[in-house]
Design an enzyme around this catalytic site. Sequence first.
Site, PDB file in Angstrom:
ATOM      1  N   TYR A  59     -23.823  98.452-115.455  1.00 14.74           N
ATOM      2  CA  TYR A  59     -22.705  97.778-116.137  1.00 14.74           C
ATOM      3  C   TYR A  59     -21.374  98.388-115.690  1.00 14.74           C
ATOM      4  O   TYR A  59     -20.454  97.682-115.274  1.00 14.74           O
ATOM      5  CB  TYR A  59     -22.864  97.901-117.659  1.00 14.74           C
ATOM      6  CG  TYR A  59     -21.601  97.534-118.416  1.00 14.74           C
ATOM      7  CD1 TYR A  59     -21.166  96.212-118.478  1.00 14.74           C
ATOM      8  CD2 TYR A  59     -20.820  98.523-119.038  1.00 14.74           C
ATOM      9  CE1 TYR A  59     -19.997  95.875-119.153  1.00 14.74           C
ATOM     10  CE2 TYR A  59     -19.652  98.196-119.718  1.00 14.74           C
ATOM     11  CZ  TYR A  59     -19.241  96.878-119.762  1.00 14.74           C
ATOM     12  OH  TYR A  59     -18.073  96.552-120.417  1.00 14.74           O
TER      13      TYR A  59
ATOM     14  N   SER B  46     -12.864  98.317-118.338  1.00 17.94           N
ATOM     15  CA  SER B  46     -13.365  99.176-119.404  1.00 17.94           C
ATOM     16  C   SER B  46     -13.121 100.640-119.075  1.00 17.94           C
ATOM     17  O   SER B  46     -13.112 101.029-117.899  1.00 17.94           O
ATOM     18  CB  SER B  46     -14.873  98.924-119.515  1.00 17.94           C
ATOM     19  OG  SER B  46     -15.475  99.951-120.244  1.00 17.94           O
TER      20      SER B  46
ATOM     21  N   LYS C 159     -18.113  96.879-113.229  1.00 21.94           N
ATOM     22  CA  LYS C 159     -16.675  96.864-113.529  1.00 21.94           C
ATOM     23  C   LYS C 159     -15.883  97.494-112.373  1.00 21.94           C
ATOM     24  O   LYS C 159     -14.823  97.006-112.004  1.00 21.94           O
ATOM     25  CB  LYS C 159     -16.387  97.618-114.837  1.00 21.94           C
ATOM     26  CG  LYS C 159     -16.927  96.941-116.086  1.00 21.94           C
ATOM     27  CD  LYS C 159     -16.195  95.644-116.397  1.00 21.94           C
ATOM     28  CE  LYS C 159     -16.704  94.977-117.656  1.00 21.94           C
ATOM     29  NZ  LYS C 159     -16.233  93.595-117.836  1.00 21.94           N
TER      30      LYS C 159
END
Length: 336
Positions: free
Chosen positions: A148, A124, A152
């Site tokens: 979050y 992302s 990643k």
Amino acid sequence: MSILLTGGTGYIGSHVAVAVAQLGHEIVLYDNLSNSDEAVVTQIAQIIGRPLTFIRGDIRDTQLLQLTLRAHGVAVVVHLAGLKAVGESLVSPLDYYGNNVQGTISLMQAMKAEGVRKIVFSSSATVYGQPKYLPLDEAHSLSATSPYGRSKIHIEELLRDVAVSDPSWSIACLRYFNPAGAHDTFLMGDNPKGTPNNLMPFIAQVAMGKRARLEVFGDDFETEDGTGLRDYIHIMDLAEGHAAALEFLGSSQGWHAINLGTGQPYSVLQMIRSFESVSGAAVPFEISARRPGDVAACYANANKAKSVLGWAAKRNLREICESTWRFQQTLAQRLK
Ligand code: NAD
Ligand code: UFG
């Protein structure tokens, strides 16, 4: 070639599944349905015109993954499974590290044991954190403002370590900007469980009258109209980017990070206006406080995808809004 898609019944996974199945590949969807519905499997089968395999399973179940890889002769994995709500990750970080990081370790262990050495990972643009310059290229430093985002970064790093330890691996980390829109058939699209976290599904639900109004998170950013700028990429373009990445992995080795974006930013107010103009429906909104962790602007330098994958986004904002609107109407018909 047989391709396993973890998170294959999710928003992005279902579109990628159709794109690669239409190139003639066999697809196996693997999902625990924590944020998707098994009905998607029927929709995919309807679009591609043939049945497909769906396994209800968790990526933390290494044994089931091994059995699945073996039983279906899987050659490549597209790894999309993961939790993705930034706010929720601040409240429940262990769930995010457990699901996303531990889940990826489990998947890599299963792949290693079964001799599968090619993986496309759903990363992302959030890994760039607060942009130091724009547009963002892949050389930009990495940082995160939420568990979050950090999950990643951890996954990208662990995948790179694996590629360094064993040159037979081919790994592509695709850094998505803001996926939006629906499939050309309008049978599939972004249909999150509960309240949408992302802008487009929220706008769509307000336009459909399912929600009273949109909250615009801040109008005091350093942007032309004060609202956040993002790089919205049509889901069909994103899916085609995965097909290009799969071809690239066929002839490359090592670890690669590649942006999938358009390079063209739009503000929240521009998104609202564009949606209203395409749909003819009103999208009432009110300005509220900034959402913690939001950056003013985030958009891609998409040159690497063009040079390495031979891929570039083709669809525009109008097509994003139009497909979202048509999908919402199809959904409403289906629920009647
Ligand atoms: P989604 O929630 O629609 O799809 C993810 C799927 O993974 C869901 O079907 C869910 O049930 C499944 N899943 C979650 N945990 C699992 C587990 N432990 N085992 C098996 N299945 C599990 O989300 P999406 O928008 O399709 O996102 C797919 C991937 O792309 C995610 O990894 C997400 O972080 C990443 N991503 C999404 C966006 C975005 O804006 N949608 C942006 C950048 C990156
Ligand atoms: N926004 C609103 N109101 C809402 C929802 C969003 O004003 O109800 C605004 C946000 O403040 C932001 C823009 O709309 O300015 C886009 O927000 P999204 O939540 O749709 O997307 P983000 O850019 O915050 O994050 C998304 C995904 C992340 C991913 C990132 C990659 O949610 O998972 O894109 O760029 F990492």
